[in-house]
Motif scaffolding. Structure first.
Motif, PDB file in Angstrom:
ATOM      1  N   TYR A 143      77.377  89.801 -93.703  1.00 52.31           N
ATOM      2  CA  TYR A 143      78.746  90.292 -93.781  1.00 52.31           C
ATOM      3  C   TYR A 143      79.774  89.258 -93.325  1.00 52.31           C
ATOM      4  O   TYR A 143      80.913  89.292 -93.772  1.00 52.31           O
ATOM      5  CB  TYR A 143      78.884  91.574 -92.956  1.00 52.31           C
ATOM      6  CG  TYR A 143      77.989  92.676 -93.467  1.00 52.31           C
ATOM      7  CD1 TYR A 143      78.310  93.375 -94.619  1.00 52.31           C
ATOM      8  CD2 TYR A 143      76.813  93.002 -92.808  1.00 52.31           C
ATOM      9  CE1 TYR A 143      77.485  94.382 -95.105  1.00 52.31           C
ATOM     10  CE2 TYR A 143      75.976  94.010 -93.282  1.00 52.31           C
ATOM     11  CZ  TYR A 143      76.312  94.695 -94.427  1.00 52.31           C
ATOM     12  OH  TYR A 143      75.492  95.677 -94.904  1.00 52.31           O
ATOM     13  N   SER A 146      80.767  86.699 -96.369  1.00 51.25           N
ATOM     14  CA  SER A 146      81.762  87.166 -97.339  1.00 51.25           C
ATOM     15  C   SER A 146      83.115  87.402 -96.689  1.00 51.25           C
ATOM     16  O   SER A 146      84.158  87.128 -97.289  1.00 51.25           O
ATOM     17  CB  SER A 146      81.263  88.460 -98.002  1.00 51.25           C
ATOM     18  OG  SER A 146      81.022  89.461 -97.016  1.00 51.25           O
ATOM     19  N   GLY A 150      84.311  83.999 -97.742  1.00 52.11           N
ATOM     20  CA  GLY A 150      84.475  84.462 -99.110  1.00 52.11           C
ATOM     21  C   GLY A 150      83.275  84.201 -99.993  1.00 52.11           C
ATOM     22  O   GLY A 150      83.414  84.114-101.220  1.00 52.11           O
ATOM     23  N   LEU A 151      82.094  84.083 -99.403  1.00 51.63           N
ATOM     24  CA  LEU A 151      80.886  83.800-100.162  1.00 51.63           C
ATOM     25  C   LEU A 151      80.190  85.100-100.559  1.00 51.63           C
ATOM     26  O   LEU A 151      80.307  86.113 -99.880  1.00 51.63           O
ATOM     27  CB  LEU A 151      79.924  82.936 -99.328  1.00 51.63           C
ATOM     28  CG  LEU A 151      80.463  81.586 -98.851  1.00 51.63           C
ATOM     29  CD1 LEU A 151      79.437  80.904 -97.949  1.00 51.63           C
ATOM     30  CD2 LEU A 151      80.811  80.688-100.031  1.00 51.63           C
ATOM     31  N   THR A 152      79.485  85.028-101.677  1.00 51.28           N
ATOM     32  CA  THR A 152      78.676  86.160-102.106  1.00 51.28           C
ATOM     33  C   THR A 152      77.264  85.966-101.560  1.00 51.28           C
ATOM     34  O   THR A 152      76.509  85.103-102.021  1.00 51.28           O
ATOM     35  CB  THR A 152      78.644  86.260-103.640  1.00 51.28           C
ATOM     36  OG1 THR A 152      79.972  86.414-104.141  1.00 51.28           O
ATOM     37  CG2 THR A 152      77.793  87.448-104.074  1.00 51.28           C
ATOM     38  N   VAL A 153      76.918  86.746-100.553  1.00 48.44           N
ATOM     39  CA  VAL A 153      75.632  86.619 -99.876  1.00 48.44           C
ATOM     40  C   VAL A 153      74.770  87.813-100.256  1.00 48.44           C
ATOM     41  O   VAL A 153      75.133  88.963 -99.991  1.00 48.44           O
ATOM     42  CB  VAL A 153      75.803  86.547 -98.343  1.00 48.44           C
ATOM     43  CG1 VAL A 153      74.445  86.385 -97.668  1.00 48.44           C
ATOM     44  CG2 VAL A 153      76.722  85.401 -97.971  1.00 48.44           C
ATOM     45  N   THR A 154      73.639  87.536-100.872  1.00 46.04           N
ATOM     46  CA  THR A 154      72.694  88.599-101.217  1.00 46.04           C
ATOM     47  C   THR A 154      71.819  88.927-100.006  1.00 46.04           C
ATOM     48  O   THR A 154      71.685  88.117 -99.089  1.00 46.04           O
ATOM     49  CB  THR A 154      71.807  88.163-102.391  1.00 46.04           C
ATOM     50  OG1 THR A 154      71.010  87.035-101.985  1.00 46.04           O
ATOM     51  CG2 THR A 154      72.652  87.776-103.595  1.00 46.04           C
TER      52      THR A 154
END
Length: 312
Positions: A143, A146, A150-154
């Protein structure tokens, strides 16, 4: 003419196993053996009683009904739910291990550097990530990546990142301990014949240190495999998620599902432990080292002996 009689050859009687003196502990006497036997019987009886009580309680709560266990006899349950979760667990553990081991070697060797600008930052990184609980680290990566960057972390990336940072830091301490377990005289002798410090590390210390580190490294990799279950907090679709969330939601059998998933974890860890033992034995046969095995984190070492018993 005198006759010579041959004296009977004195045969040396081989000591039986109980008569041999152990260098690690005194051989127990008759009373001690009797006491150990009684304690063993008592422990076995207590264990059987605990199993009986557990089975009885499960039966009282109708948790042993066949309807709750029959889903595990269906092929579609394994193919569509359990095996995909197992694959994700093994994938996360494999990727994290492939990154954490080099991470540990780099920072472990860095902590032994004579240069403060290498030694101090390496020590700060290792101590920092060892001090943070892995669950918080996975949550922060998931969390915080992002929200802050601003990263998309799976979930897979969050679990792997947390495992690498924490277990890599622990492995760094194992590497450092393994190298320091080599007698100082070997490195001093290598320097005396003209080898540079890098050559001493690469040719003298690391080959012997790896043999001493092997049990502790593999023990930590087993911990890494079990720690993938913490991905449950970020909804990582692993084996635990399949057993504690997906299966109960479909069949309303949370206790049987958790028991079956626990058995799967135990089998995997037993396989990994057996492979670790085989690798460690082969490594010790192929390499001669004067270093003692490095105790895994959380192990208990008997004073004055080389016996190591893991408690994790």
């Amino acid at each position: 003419m005198s006759t010579l009689t041959a004296e009977p050859r004195k045969t040396r009687k081989r000591a039986s196993v109980p008569d041999r003196v152990s260098v690690l502990y005194d051989a127990p006497g008759p009373r001690a053996r009797m006491r150990n036997t009684v304690l063993t019987v008592v422990v076995v009886l207590v264990a059987l009683l605990a199993v009986y009580v557990m089975v009885t309680k499960l039966d009282e709560k109708n948790q042993l009904n066949a309807d709750l266990w029959t889903p595990f006899l269906r092929g579609d349950v394994w193919i569509n739910l359990i095996l995909p979760g197992l694959f994700n667990t093994l994938s996360a553990a494999a990727v994290a291990a492939l990154i954490a081991v080099p991470f540990g070697f780099v920072f472990g060797i860095g902590r032994l550097s004579d240069h403060a600008w290498i030694r101090v930052p390496a020590g700060a990184v290792v101590e920092f990530f060892r001090a943070i609980p892995l669950l918080i680290m996975i949550f922060a990566v998931m969390y915080g990546g992002s929200a802050v960057f601003g990263l998309t972390v799976t979930p897979f990336m969050a679990v792997v990142t947390g495992l690498v940072l924490y277990n890599g830091s622990v492995l760094a301490e194992i590497v450092r301990a393994g190298i320091l377990s080599i007698p100082r005289g070997q490195s001093e002798a290598a320097l005396a014949i003209g080898l540079r410090k890098g050559q001493v590390m690469r040719m003298i210390l690391l080959p012997q240190g790896v043999t001493a580190m092997m049990p502790a490294i593999v023990a930590q990799l087993v911990v890494l495999l079990k720690d993938t279950a913490l991905g449950f907090i970020v909804s990582f679709e692993d084996l635990l998620n399949a057993g504690a969330r997906v299966l109960p939601s479909n069949f309303n059998n949370i206790i049987p599902a958790v028991i079956v998933i626990a058995i799967v974890y135990i089998i995997i860890n037993l396989i990994v432990g057996a492979i670790a033992t085989l690798l460690e034995r082969r490594s010790r046969r192929s390499r001669k080292t004067s270093a003692q095995p490095v105790a895994p984190p959380g192990a208990v070492v008997a004073p004055g002996s080389g016996d190591i018993s893991a408690v994790d």
